[in-house]
Design an enzyme around this catalytic site. Structure first.
Site, mmCIF file in Angstrom:
data_model
loop_
_atom_site.group_PDB
_atom_site.id
_atom_site.type_symbol
_atom_site.label_atom_id
_atom_site.label_comp_id
_atom_site.label_asym_id
_atom_site.label_seq_id
_atom_site.Cartn_x
_atom_site.Cartn_y
_atom_site.Cartn_z
ATOM 1 N N ARG A 197 0.837 -1.204 0.000
ATOM 2 C CA ARG A 197 0.000 0.000 0.000
ATOM 3 C C ARG A 197 0.871 1.253 0.000
ATOM 4 O O ARG A 197 0.579 2.215 -0.717
ATOM 5 C CB ARG A 197 -0.927 -0.007 1.218
ATOM 6 C CG ARG A 197 -1.780 1.251 1.402
ATOM 7 C CD ARG A 197 -2.737 1.466 0.269
ATOM 8 N NE ARG A 197 -3.616 2.597 0.526
ATOM 9 C CZ ARG A 197 -4.352 3.201 -0.394
ATOM 10 N NH1 ARG A 197 -4.317 2.794 -1.667
ATOM 11 N NH2 ARG A 197 -5.137 4.213 -0.077
ATOM 12 N N CYS A 224 -19.343 -0.427 5.894
ATOM 13 C CA CYS A 224 -20.034 0.324 6.959
ATOM 14 C C CYS A 224 -21.381 -0.293 7.307
ATOM 15 O O CYS A 224 -21.508 -1.014 8.291
ATOM 16 C CB CYS A 224 -20.219 1.784 6.533
ATOM 17 S SG CYS A 224 -18.717 2.766 6.675
#
Length: 399
Positions: free
Chosen positions: A43, A255
């Site tokens: 990343r 979420c």
């Protein structure tokens, strides 16, 4: 640390450089000395490569906690998921707290943005920080909580213009957080009376959305039985000022489809039944199975052998495949049909690791013809897809 501190005295470490931490790091680094950390070295390489193309400074990115040892404010933005049994997976937070404890020094402030159940910061994170650092809350370090409100792929609601909830273990820390966030956010920065209130606020936001989508999904099934169009019904109902316009859909992502389980698990610990919320979660979880069944019925109805699924991400115009219902549907249909899934935005490595599925990302990989094409995600890129088919169906027709 004093609340009215000079910018030169603040050195911030942002931990977790995903959809939440990365935009936060970029904004903070314009105002303060800021170091961004992600334990995934790939990343960091990816971000450095992307920033070099933009001409931005990328020297303050690292995958090593030792590089944060000079920081006095730490903002934790690691993802919080669920285990296979739908219980909260707090292992990422545990690892952060244990690693932070080794470099935490007197006067430091740790702010958590990761979504958690009410009580998690003080009951779970603080003891870990204390045990690892051998320091004491309020005597040696301070904590705060500010729930993230990032909406992936939403250009209108960016970090800068979304109101920010903040909370802290004491008033001085709350004032410090207010100063930090107010310096990068143009929207109101709202002080909650306690960390638990801020945690519960985040839960309520996502749970309310989950319940409303479940209602839309259930009402859509009813409208189908009546032979009427749910979209038209919704538009007509939305003409009333106090109607919440929510459309039926697949509830995936990191979420809404996850956070409800945090609340349900916490309620169970408190011997409280949240039957409406549990029912809504069940409705939304089973929607993907219903959609797969409808695709199966349609395909068998005209003898389809090959199916192309358009979309692997959990929502349009994003590469995020976390908790993707589209991929669940692909997996459901595999074995009975020859199923290709095409998504030019997706990270194929992540899909193969999590779902053990191969996703096509190049239109040249598509077959010459498909019996059935099903669009489950409305990526703008799909407008240019031109492949012969016998039947085409959109997700809206399946909900």
């Amino acid at each position: 640390m004093n609340a009215n501190i000079k910018n030169t005295e603040i050195k911030i470490g942002v931990i977790g450089l995903g959809y939440v931490g990365w935009p936060l790091y970029k904004l903070l680094s314009k105002k303060f000395i800021t170091i961004g950390l992600d334990i995934d070295e790939n990343r960091i390489i990816e971000l450095k490569n992307s920033e070099q193309q933009c001409g931005d400074s990328i020297e303050s990115l690292t995958h090593t906690y030792e590089d944060l040892s000079g920081c006095n404010v730490f903002i934790v933005c690691v993802p919080t998921g669920v285990n296979d049994d739908k219980t909260p997976d707090l292992l990422p937070l545990q690892k952060v707290c244990e690693s932070l404890g080794k470099i935490l020094r007197h006067g430091s402030t740790v702010v958590f943005e990761s979504t958690v159940f009410p009580g998690a910061t003080e009951e779970f994170c603080v003891p870990l920080l204390e045990n690892s650092s051998k320091l004491k809350l309020h005597e040696d370090f301070y904590v705060g909580y500010s729930p993230e409100r990032i909406n992936v792929s939403d250009d209108r609601h960016s970090l800068e213009n979304i109101s920010k909830i903040i909370s802290a273990s004491n008033e001085k820390t709350l004032e410090l957080m207010h100063e930090l966030y107010s310096s990068i956010i143009t929207a109101p920065v709202i002080k909650a009376s306690s960390i638990k209130v801020a945690e519960a606020t985040k839960m309520y936001e996502n749970v309310q959305r989950d319940v409303l989508i479940a209602l839309a999904n259930e009402y859509s099934d009813f409208c189908k039985a009546e032979g009427i169009n749910i979209d038209e019904v919704t538009e007509c109902a939305a003409s009333k000022w106090n109607f919440s316009k929510v459309n039926p859909g697949l509830v995936g992502g990191h979420c809404i489809g996850v956070d409800t389980y945090y609340l349900l698990n916490r309620a169970n610990q408190k011997s409280r039944s949240l039957s409406l919320i549990q029912c809504a979660r069940t409705i939304n979880e089973t929607k993907a199975v219903k959609v797969a069944d409808k695709i199966r019925e349609l395909a068998k109805g005209f003898g389809a052998k090959t199916i192309l699924i358009l979309g692997a991400a959990y929502k349009a115009d994003t590469s995020d495949c976390r908790n993707s219902k589209a991929l669940e549907i692909v997996r459901n249909l595999k074995g009975e049909f020859t199923v290709d899934c095409y998504d030019p935005l997706i990270d194929t490595g992540k899909v193969e690791e999590e779902y053990h599925l191969h996703v096509l990302t190049n239109p040249k990989e598509l077959r010459d013809k498909y019996d059935l094409v099903v669009r489950l995600v409305n990526h703008a890129d799909f407008e240019s897809v031109n492949v012969p088919y016998q039947r085409f169906i959109d997700l809206k027709e399946l909900l």
